[in-house]
Design an enzyme around this catalytic site. Sequence first.
Site, short mmCIF file in Angstrom:
data_model
loop_
_atom_site.label_atom_id
_atom_site.label_comp_id
_atom_site.label_asym_id
_atom_site.label_seq_id
_atom_site.Cartn_x
_atom_site.Cartn_y
_atom_site.Cartn_z
N ALA A 55 4.25 -2.49 -7.49
CA ALA A 55 3.47 -3.44 -8.27
C ALA A 55 2.51 -2.68 -9.20
O ALA A 55 2.28 -1.48 -9.05
CB ALA A 55 2.69 -4.36 -7.34
N GLY A 95 6.82 -3.23 -4.32
CA GLY A 95 7.53 -4.32 -4.98
C GLY A 95 8.90 -3.91 -5.47
O GLY A 95 9.81 -4.73 -5.53
N GLU A 113 11.07 -4.24 -2.53
CA GLU A 113 11.26 -5.67 -2.28
C GLU A 113 12.27 -6.26 -3.27
O GLU A 113 13.06 -7.13 -2.90
CB GLU A 113 9.92 -6.40 -2.36
CG GLU A 113 9.02 -6.08 -1.19
CD GLU A 113 7.61 -6.61 -1.35
OE1 GLU A 113 7.16 -7.39 -0.47
OE2 GLU A 113 6.95 -6.25 -2.34
N GLU A 163 2.38 -0.53 1.17
CA GLU A 163 1.25 -1.39 0.86
C GLU A 163 0.07 -1.22 1.81
O GLU A 163 -1.09 -1.36 1.41
CB GLU A 163 1.69 -2.86 0.85
CG GLU A 163 2.54 -3.26 -0.35
CD GLU A 163 4.03 -3.03 -0.15
OE1 GLU A 163 4.80 -3.55 -0.96
OE2 GLU A 163 4.41 -2.34 0.81
#
Length: 259
Positions: A63, A108, A111, A131
């Site tokens: 992210a 991310g 993911e 994270e």
Amino acid sequence: MGEFVRLEVADGVATLRLDRPKMNALSVQVQEEIRAAAAEATERDDVRAVVLYGGERLFAAGADVKEMAEMSHTDMVKRSGALISSLSAVARIPKPVVAAITGYALGGGCELALCADVRFAADDATLGQPEVLLGIIPGAGGTQRLSRLVGPSKAKDLIFTGRFVQAEEALAIGLVDRLFPKEKVYEEALAWAAQFAGAAAYALRAAKEAIDRGLEVDLETGLEIERQQFAALFATEDRALGMGSFVEKGPGQARFVGR
């Protein structure tokens, strides 16, 4: 076509390509462009399969932390649903999807790769959900999709520690499905996707939905989902073509029309 995400279509295969220098960070804009590209891939009849790709150097390093660092609790309450649904739009593409992972697929980015049906990775790729090292947890499906893919204890190890996973371990635990030299990953992913260009599109759609939805429910409900999908395919032209071809010519000779 978005500024950082584009859908490139050739010969029945779409490449959903991330291109946000330097690290393909998944900012809010990138998330929404991923959503739009996934919707286009879903709707287009000339797209039979999809490759997720971040380029030769890396898949996506995670992210946009600088952007997130400025968000308050209420900002993230407002944004978190859209974050999850933007990546879930990829998981819900009703066609075969393969991630071609080079370099890093972290946070991310990992993911996003988890939203694919299969994952091909470079033999020097690095994956992970770090994270916790930022004082948070995966927020775009990592706690759920990773545990379903590799099992809860392995997922907890990776998420609790935030450690990076090298390609060989990722293959061993089932986080990725195949390894290739980095210069071959995209080519191999395209080849895998290309085999579905002339396949029975609604049969593939039904198979994907039966598997994915079945994993969310108990066995008896899953069997009912399968039964309904199976029976519904008898209304398709491809079912008639496939069975007719089998009777006349044997297996593997049908020419499907995608209806």
